[in-house]
Design an enzyme around this catalytic site. Structure first.
Site, PDB file in Angstrom:
ATOM      1  N   SER A  25      47.704  46.348  40.007  1.00 34.74           N
ATOM      2  CA  SER A  25      48.750  46.156  41.016  1.00 34.74           C
ATOM      3  C   SER A  25      49.845  45.327  40.367  1.00 34.74           C
ATOM      4  CB  SER A  25      48.184  45.375  42.210  1.00 34.74           C
ATOM      5  OG  SER A  25      49.226  44.942  43.068  1.00 34.74           O
ATOM      6  N   TYR A  54      43.209  38.464  46.450  1.00 30.21           N
ATOM      7  CA  TYR A  54      43.658  39.716  45.842  1.00 30.21           C
ATOM      8  C   TYR A  54      44.406  39.440  44.542  1.00 30.21           C
ATOM      9  CZ  TYR A  54      45.867  44.421  45.857  1.00 30.21           C
ATOM     10  OH  TYR A  54      46.290  45.690  45.546  1.00 30.21           O
TER      11      TYR A  54
END
Ligand code: NAD
Length: 259
Positions: free
Chosen positions: A141, A154
Site C-alpha cells: 500500500s 495497518y
C-alpha cells in the site's frame, strides 16, 4: 505464465481477484484464496476456470489461525504443483485513535498482513530455490511508504511488509527469484467501500464529498486506481523483463507519495 502455478492470498475479491484473473488469463494455474460465502467462492472458481481454461482451485484458509498459511501452501502444491508465483495480498483495515485501538484488531492486522506474508514466503522459498525460479510479490500500500492518522496497525504492518520485501530480495538476489512490493493508493474495492460508508457517517457528509475531500484527499489525481492497473503491474513483475527488479517498493498511487 503457461504451466506456472500461482498462489494469490485474498483473491476472492478486489485487487487479489484482479491479479489472479490476470495470471490465469496469461496461462498460470491459480489457487484462489479468501473468505466469503462458500457457494460464491465456488462460482468464482468455476467462472475463472471456464473463462481461461487453466486449472483453478480454491481455499478458504483463515489466515488468523495458526498453521493455516502453511496448510494453504501445502494444499496448493498438492493440487497444482510447486508454487512459482506467490502474491501476499490478503489484508484488512481498522481505523481508530491509537489510544483506543483494540488489541484484538491490532493482532489480526499484524497476523493477516505481516505474519502470513512472512510464513508464506518461508514456506515457498525452498521449492522456488529447488526449481530455480520464482516471483514473490507483497501487495502492500502507499501506507507502506507513508502514514495516515488513525491507521496505526495497518501502517505498521504495511511498513513491515516493505522491510520484509527488501530483506527477502537481498537474501535471494543471486537466484532467479525476485521479491517486490506493490504500493497502491486508493483502489475502489470492498475494503475502500467500507471506509467510504464509515467516513460518511463520521463526518455526516454525502458520499461523493467523502470520496473527493476525505478518501482521495491525498491522491493528487483525484480518481481511484483501477484493479486492472494493479493487476497489469503484478503480471509485469512476474515476467522475464522484470528479472532485475527486486527489493523494490513500487508506488501506483496517482502521485500520492510524490508529495
Ligand atoms: P478486499 O476486502 O476486496 O479483499 C481482501 C481479501 O483478503 C479478500 O479475499 C478476503 O477474503 C481476504 N481476507 C481478509 N481477511 C482474511 C483472513 N482472515 N483470512 C483469509 N483471507 C482474508 O480488499 P482489497 O482492497 O482488494 O485489498 C487487497 C490488498 O490490497 C490488502 O492487503 C489491502 O491492504 C491492499 N490495498 C488496498 C487498497 C485499496 O485502496 N483497496 C490500497 C492499497 C493496498
Amino acid at each position: 505464465m503457461k504451466g506456472r502455478t500461482a498462489l494469490v492470498t485474498g483473491s476472492t475479491s478486489g485487487i487479489g481477484l484482479g491479479m489472479a484473473r490476470a495470471l490465469a488469463r496469461a496461462g498460470a494455474n491459480v489457487m484462489l484464496h479468501g473468505l466469503g460465502a462458500a457457494d460464491e467462492v465456488r462460482r468464482l472458481r468455476e467462472d475463472l476456470a471456464r473463462e481461461t481454461g487453466v486449472r483453478v482451485e480454491v481455499s478458504q484458509a483463515d489466515l488468523r489461525v495458526a498453521g493455516e498459511v502453511e496448510n494453504l501452501v501445502r494444499e496448493t502444491e498438492q493440487r497444482l504443483g510447486g508454487i512459482d508465483v506467490l502474491i501476499n495480498n490478503a489484508g484488512i483495515q481498522f481505523v481508530s485513535p491509537v489510544e483506543s485501538f483494540p488489541e484484538e484488531r491490532w493482532q489480526a492486522i499484524q497476523e493477516i498482513v505481516l505474519g502470513a506474508s512472512f510464513r508464506a514466503i518461508r514456506s515457498v522459498v525452498p521449492g522456488m530455490k529447488q526449481r530455480g525460479w520464482g516471483r514473490i510479490i507483497n501487495l502492500v500500500s502507499a501506507h507502506g511508504l507513508v502514514a495516515s492518522p488513525f491507521k496505526s496497525a495497518y501502517v505498521a504492518a504495511k511498513h513491515g511488509q516493505v522491510g520484509l520485501t527488501k530483506s527477502v530480495a537481498l537474501e535471494l538476489a543471486e537466484t532467479a527469484i525476485t521479491c517486490n512490493a506493490i504500493c497502491p493508493g486508493y483502489v475502489r474495492t470492498a475494503l475502500v467501500e467500507g471506509q467510504i460508508e464509515s467516513q460518511a457517517a463520521t463526518h455526516r457528509l454525502p458520499r461523493e464529498q467523502v470520496i473527493r475531500d476525505v478518501i482521495l484527499a491525498s491522491q493528487p489525481t483525484k480518481r481511484f486506481i483501477e484493479v486492472e492497473e494493479v493487476a497489469a503491474l503484478a503480471l509485469f513483475l512476474c515476467g522475464e523483463h522484470a528479472r532485475s527488479i527486486t527489493g523494490a517498493a513500487i508506488p501506483i498511487d496517482g502521485g500520492w507519495t510524490a508529495r
